[in-house]
Design a protein around this motif. Structure first.
Motif, PDB file in Angstrom:
ATOM      1  N   ARG A  62     -21.363  19.589  -4.795  1.00  0.00           N
ATOM      2  CA  ARG A  62     -20.404  19.022  -5.883  1.00  0.00           C
ATOM      3  C   ARG A  62     -20.936  17.990  -7.008  1.00  0.00           C
ATOM      4  NH1 ARG A  62     -17.626  17.917  -0.409  1.00  0.00           N
ATOM      5  NH2 ARG A  62     -16.625  19.690  -0.294  1.00  0.00           N
ATOM      6  N   LEU A  63     -21.906  17.291  -6.862  1.00  0.00           N
ATOM      7  CA  LEU A  63     -22.127  16.138  -7.607  1.00  0.00           C
ATOM      8  C   LEU A  63     -23.023  16.927  -9.230  1.00  0.00           C
ATOM      9  CD1 LEU A  63     -23.796  13.579  -5.920  1.00  0.00           C
ATOM     10  CD2 LEU A  63     -21.797  13.425  -7.728  1.00  0.00           C
ATOM     11  N   GLN A  64     -23.817  18.148  -8.563  1.00  0.00           N
ATOM     12  CA  GLN A  64     -24.282  19.122  -9.484  1.00  0.00           C
ATOM     13  C   GLN A  64     -23.352  19.616 -10.402  1.00  0.00           C
ATOM     14  OE1 GLN A  64     -26.709  21.248  -6.737  1.00  0.00           O
ATOM     15  NE2 GLN A  64     -28.253  21.157  -7.775  1.00  0.00           N
ATOM     16  N   GLY A  65     -21.983  19.826  -9.501  1.00  0.00           N
ATOM     17  CA  GLY A  65     -21.129  20.639 -10.347  1.00  0.00           C
ATOM     18  C   GLY A  65     -20.452  20.342 -11.871  1.00  0.00           C
ATOM     19  N   HIS A  66     -20.692  18.418 -11.020  1.00  0.00           N
ATOM     20  CA  HIS A  66     -19.880  17.166 -12.251  1.00  0.00           C
ATOM     21  C   HIS A  66     -20.813  16.983 -13.037  1.00  0.00           C
ATOM     22  CE1 HIS A  66     -17.325  13.691 -12.938  1.00  0.00           C
ATOM     23  NE2 HIS A  66     -18.732  12.817 -12.781  1.00  0.00           N
ATOM     24  N   ALA A  67     -22.464  17.567 -12.583  1.00  0.00           N
ATOM     25  CA  ALA A  67     -23.100  16.865 -13.729  1.00  0.00           C
ATOM     26  C   ALA A  67     -23.412  17.518 -14.320  1.00  0.00           C
ATOM     27  CB  ALA A  67     -24.829  17.034 -13.079  1.00  0.00           C
ATOM     28  N   LEU A  68     -23.257  19.261 -14.124  1.00  0.00           N
ATOM     29  CA  LEU A  68     -23.437  20.151 -15.076  1.00  0.00           C
ATOM     30  C   LEU A  68     -22.750  19.802 -15.850  1.00  0.00           C
ATOM     31  CD1 LEU A  68     -24.331  23.561 -12.353  1.00  0.00           C
ATOM     32  CD2 LEU A  68     -26.062  22.649 -14.831  1.00  0.00           C
ATOM     33  N   THR A  69     -21.038  20.117 -15.767  1.00  0.00           N
ATOM     34  CA  THR A  69     -20.289  19.417 -16.986  1.00  0.00           C
ATOM     35  C   THR A  69     -20.060  18.411 -17.738  1.00  0.00           C
ATOM     36  OG1 THR A  69     -18.940  20.593 -15.070  1.00  0.00           O
ATOM     37  CG2 THR A  69     -17.679  19.373 -16.848  1.00  0.00           C
ATOM     38  N   TYR A  70     -20.419  17.328 -17.214  1.00  0.00           N
ATOM     39  CA  TYR A  70     -20.829  16.058 -18.557  1.00  0.00           C
ATOM     40  C   TYR A  70     -22.353  15.273 -18.257  1.00  0.00           C
ATOM     41  CZ  TYR A  70     -15.714  16.348 -16.839  1.00  0.00           C
ATOM     42  OH  TYR A  70     -14.124  16.327 -16.794  1.00  0.00           O
ATOM     43  N   TYR A  71     -22.886  16.062 -17.683  1.00  0.00           N
ATOM     44  CA  TYR A  71     -24.250  15.662 -18.184  1.00  0.00           C
ATOM     45  C   TYR A  71     -25.786  16.696 -18.008  1.00  0.00           C
ATOM     46  CZ  TYR A  71     -21.850  11.279 -16.260  1.00  0.00           C
ATOM     47  OH  TYR A  71     -21.164  10.072 -16.462  1.00  0.00           O
ATOM     48  N   ARG A  72     -24.810  17.506 -18.155  1.00  0.00           N
ATOM     49  CA  ARG A  72     -25.789  19.119 -18.846  1.00  0.00           C
ATOM     50  C   ARG A  72     -27.308  18.952 -19.188  1.00  0.00           C
ATOM     51  NH1 ARG A  72     -25.034  24.415 -18.003  1.00  0.00           N
ATOM     52  NH2 ARG A  72     -23.626  24.336 -17.379  1.00  0.00           N
ATOM     53  N   ASP A  73     -27.451  18.550 -20.453  1.00  0.00           N
ATOM     54  CA  ASP A  73     -28.563  17.976 -20.961  1.00  0.00           C
ATOM     55  C   ASP A  73     -29.788  17.393 -20.180  1.00  0.00           C
ATOM     56  OD1 ASP A  73     -27.161  18.799 -23.708  1.00  0.00           O
ATOM     57  OD2 ASP A  73     -27.144  16.915 -24.352  1.00  0.00           O
ATOM     58  N   LEU A  74     -29.166  16.291 -18.696  1.00  0.00           N
ATOM     59  CA  LEU A  74     -30.189  15.815 -18.645  1.00  0.00           C
ATOM     60  C   LEU A  74     -30.863  16.527 -16.997  1.00  0.00           C
ATOM     61  CD1 LEU A  74     -28.109  12.587 -17.301  1.00  0.00           C
ATOM     62  CD2 LEU A  74     -29.789  12.622 -18.741  1.00  0.00           C
ATOM     63  N   ASN A  75     -30.499  18.093 -17.024  1.00  0.00           N
ATOM     64  CA  ASN A  75     -30.828  18.757 -16.260  1.00  0.00           C
ATOM     65  C   ASN A  75     -31.343  18.234 -14.990  1.00  0.00           C
ATOM     66  OD1 ASN A  75     -30.763  20.993 -17.734  1.00  0.00           O
ATOM     67  ND2 ASN A  75     -32.354  20.164 -19.088  1.00  0.00           N
ATOM     68  N   MET A  76     -30.655  17.377 -14.104  1.00  0.00           N
ATOM     69  CA  MET A  76     -30.928  16.394 -12.722  1.00  0.00           C
ATOM     70  C   MET A  76     -30.615  17.913 -11.762  1.00  0.00           C
ATOM     71  SD  MET A  76     -30.408  13.154 -13.793  1.00  0.00           S
ATOM     72  CE  MET A  76     -30.664  12.358 -12.331  1.00  0.00           C
ATOM     73  N   THR A  77     -31.953  17.563 -10.418  1.00  0.00           N
ATOM     74  CA  THR A  77     -32.252  18.066  -9.896  1.00  0.00           C
ATOM     75  C   THR A  77     -31.160  17.563  -8.342  1.00  0.00           C
ATOM     76  OG1 THR A  77     -33.972  16.532  -8.634  1.00  0.00           O
ATOM     77  CG2 THR A  77     -34.458  18.082 -10.349  1.00  0.00           C
ATOM     78  N   ALA A  78     -31.385  18.078  -7.409  1.00  0.00           N
ATOM     79  CA  ALA A  78     -30.719  18.590  -6.306  1.00  0.00           C
ATOM     80  C   ALA A  78     -31.056  17.213  -5.659  1.00  0.00           C
ATOM     81  CB  ALA A  78     -30.427  19.506  -4.971  1.00  0.00           C
ATOM     82  N   ASP A  79     -32.243  16.953  -5.755  1.00  0.00           N
ATOM     83  CA  ASP A  79     -32.434  15.452  -5.194  1.00  0.00           C
ATOM     84  C   ASP A  79     -32.930  14.281  -5.919  1.00  0.00           C
ATOM     85  OD1 ASP A  79     -33.879  17.483  -3.050  1.00  0.00           O
ATOM     86  OD2 ASP A  79     -35.839  17.153  -3.672  1.00  0.00           O
ATOM     87  N   GLU A  80     -32.073  14.227  -6.457  1.00  0.00           N
ATOM     88  CA  GLU A  80     -32.440  12.973  -7.763  1.00  0.00           C
ATOM     89  C   GLU A  80     -30.577  12.456  -7.741  1.00  0.00           C
ATOM     90  OE1 GLU A  80     -34.863  13.420 -11.483  1.00  0.00           O
ATOM     91  OE2 GLU A  80     -33.769  15.156 -11.438  1.00  0.00           O
ATOM     92  N   LEU A  81     -29.797  13.566  -7.621  1.00  0.00           N
ATOM     93  CA  LEU A  81     -28.600  13.641  -7.120  1.00  0.00           C
ATOM     94  C   LEU A  81     -28.346  12.899  -6.013  1.00  0.00           C
ATOM     95  CD1 LEU A  81     -26.924  16.617  -9.151  1.00  0.00           C
ATOM     96  CD2 LEU A  81     -27.148  14.400  -9.608  1.00  0.00           C
ATOM     97  N   GLN A  82     -29.124  13.516  -5.226  1.00  0.00           N
ATOM     98  CA  GLN A  82     -28.666  12.380  -3.295  1.00  0.00           C
ATOM     99  C   GLN A  82     -29.172  11.257  -3.212  1.00  0.00           C
ATOM    100  OE1 GLN A  82     -30.563  15.348  -0.041  1.00  0.00           O
ATOM    101  NE2 GLN A  82     -30.537  13.957   1.031  1.00  0.00           N
ATOM    102  N   ALA A  83     -30.549  11.372  -4.142  1.00  0.00           N
ATOM    103  CA  ALA A  83     -30.679   9.555  -3.864  1.00  0.00           C
ATOM    104  C   ALA A  83     -29.690   8.884  -4.834  1.00  0.00           C
ATOM    105  CB  ALA A  83     -32.140   9.851  -4.582  1.00  0.00           C
ATOM    106  N   GLY A  84     -29.199   9.821  -5.981  1.00  0.00           N
ATOM    107  CA  GLY A  84     -28.700   8.369  -6.778  1.00  0.00           C
ATOM    108  C   GLY A  84     -27.019   8.039  -6.061  1.00  0.00           C
ATOM    109  N   ARG A  85     -26.769   9.273  -5.661  1.00  0.00           N
ATOM    110  CA  ARG A  85     -25.825   9.575  -4.054  1.00  0.00           C
ATOM    111  C   ARG A  85     -25.612   8.190  -2.967  1.00  0.00           C
ATOM    112  NH1 ARG A  85     -23.481  10.817   0.783  1.00  0.00           N
ATOM    113  NH2 ARG A  85     -21.637  10.858   1.009  1.00  0.00           N
TER     114      ARG A  85
END
Length: 291
Positions: free
Chosen positions: A264-287
């Motif tokens: 779900r975080l990846q979907g949110h990131a792809l919608t609004y923060y696509r340019d950052l190309n965040m990885t799953a590990d980065e998003l989990q750490a952010g959560r």
């Protein structure tokens, strides 16, 4: 273009303001044309515009109504420019509140951002970068707004000095947006204002917002952006908050359940923060960091 939550909200409100102002302009110009084309200049405006709500209150002749609709642009400018600037100031405050989540990113002040002087908001959001023409024009629009709010719209020394200090690039940009230079006769007299100045102010705030957005992107680390994304997703909807807080950080979620949260975080990131190309590990750490 990265669009953090405050910027997306500002975009929606700015678009609404822009459309509303254009609608007022179209309405006033249409009504004026109806008055100009009236076969009988002595006819009452409310008769000529009888299909439009509230025109029964406009109990003047067509010739008098024409003057009213001609002055509508000036009167609207005195209302619209302060509103446009207030909207932009709200964006600045929201951005600084976001930045304060990360100690050391901006200089700490005694008061909350909502109580800062506007020039301090603008300077802070330059993140040490040189002033651009959009920054110059934003300060000019602020001086114009202050004259309207505190001086009945009359030109004052601060406004004149700011216009005269604008760089040639900024002056050319304003004239390109408004289609004419900023025009006044002397101090304590109203300047020439109308739809061109309103639309130019809208354009200036839009350019400034995009510059702020770009500066913010460069100011945050990837780990900080992961926190921004997680916080944005968490706070965007009630459903997002409930899903985000399904279990304490580091507890209760594993395997498929944890994967779904990250998805779900990846979907949110792809919608609004696509340019950052965040990885799953980065998003989990952010959560985990914002739980």
């Amino acid at each position: 273009m990265i669009q953090y939550s405050a910027f997306r909200t500002w975009q929606a409100m700015q678009k609404r303001s822009n459309n509303s102002i254009l609608a007022l302009s179209v309405g006033a110009n249409h009504a004026r044309r109806e008055m100009d084309q009236a076969s009988d200049p002595e006819a009452r405006a409310r008769t000529l515009l009888n299909a439009v709500a509230l025109t029964e209150r406009l109990d003047v002749k067509a010739t008098e109504a024409t003057k009213i609709f001609e002055s509508a642009a000036t009167d609207t400018a005195f209302l619209a420019i302060p509103q446009v600037m207030a909207l932009h100031i709200e964006l600045c405050v929201s951005t600084i509140v976001e930045c304060q989540q990360f100690p050391g990113l901006i200089k700490k002040q005694k008061e909350a951002p909502g109580r800062w002087q506007v020039p301090l908001l603008h300077e802070t959001l330059r993140f040490g970068k040189f002033e651009t023409s959009a920054d110059e024009l934003l300060d000019f629009c602020l001086k114009l707004r202050n004259a309207m709010m505190h001086g009945a719209g009359k030109v004052n020394e601060k406004l004149i000095k700011r216009w005269e200090k604008l760089s040639p690039t900024a002056v050319a940009r304003w004239e390109g947006l408004a289609g004419r230079p900023f025009t006044y006769t002397k101090v304590d007299v109203l300047p020439t204002l109308g739809w061109p100045e309103v639309l130019a102010t809208l354009a200036v705030t839009k350019e400034s917002a995009h510059e702020i957005n770009g500066r913010l992107r460069r100011a945050l680390t990837r780990a900080q952006w992961a926190e921004v994304i997680a916080r944005d997703y968490r706070d965007s909807t009630t459903v997002g908050r409930r899903r985000f807080n399904a279990a304490p950080a580091g507890h209760g979620l594993s395997g498929p359940e944890l994967d779904r949260v990250v998805q779900r975080l990846q979907g949110h990131a792809l919608t609004y923060y696509r340019d950052l190309n965040m990885t799953a590990d980065e998003l989990q750490a952010g959560r985990d960091a914002v739980r």
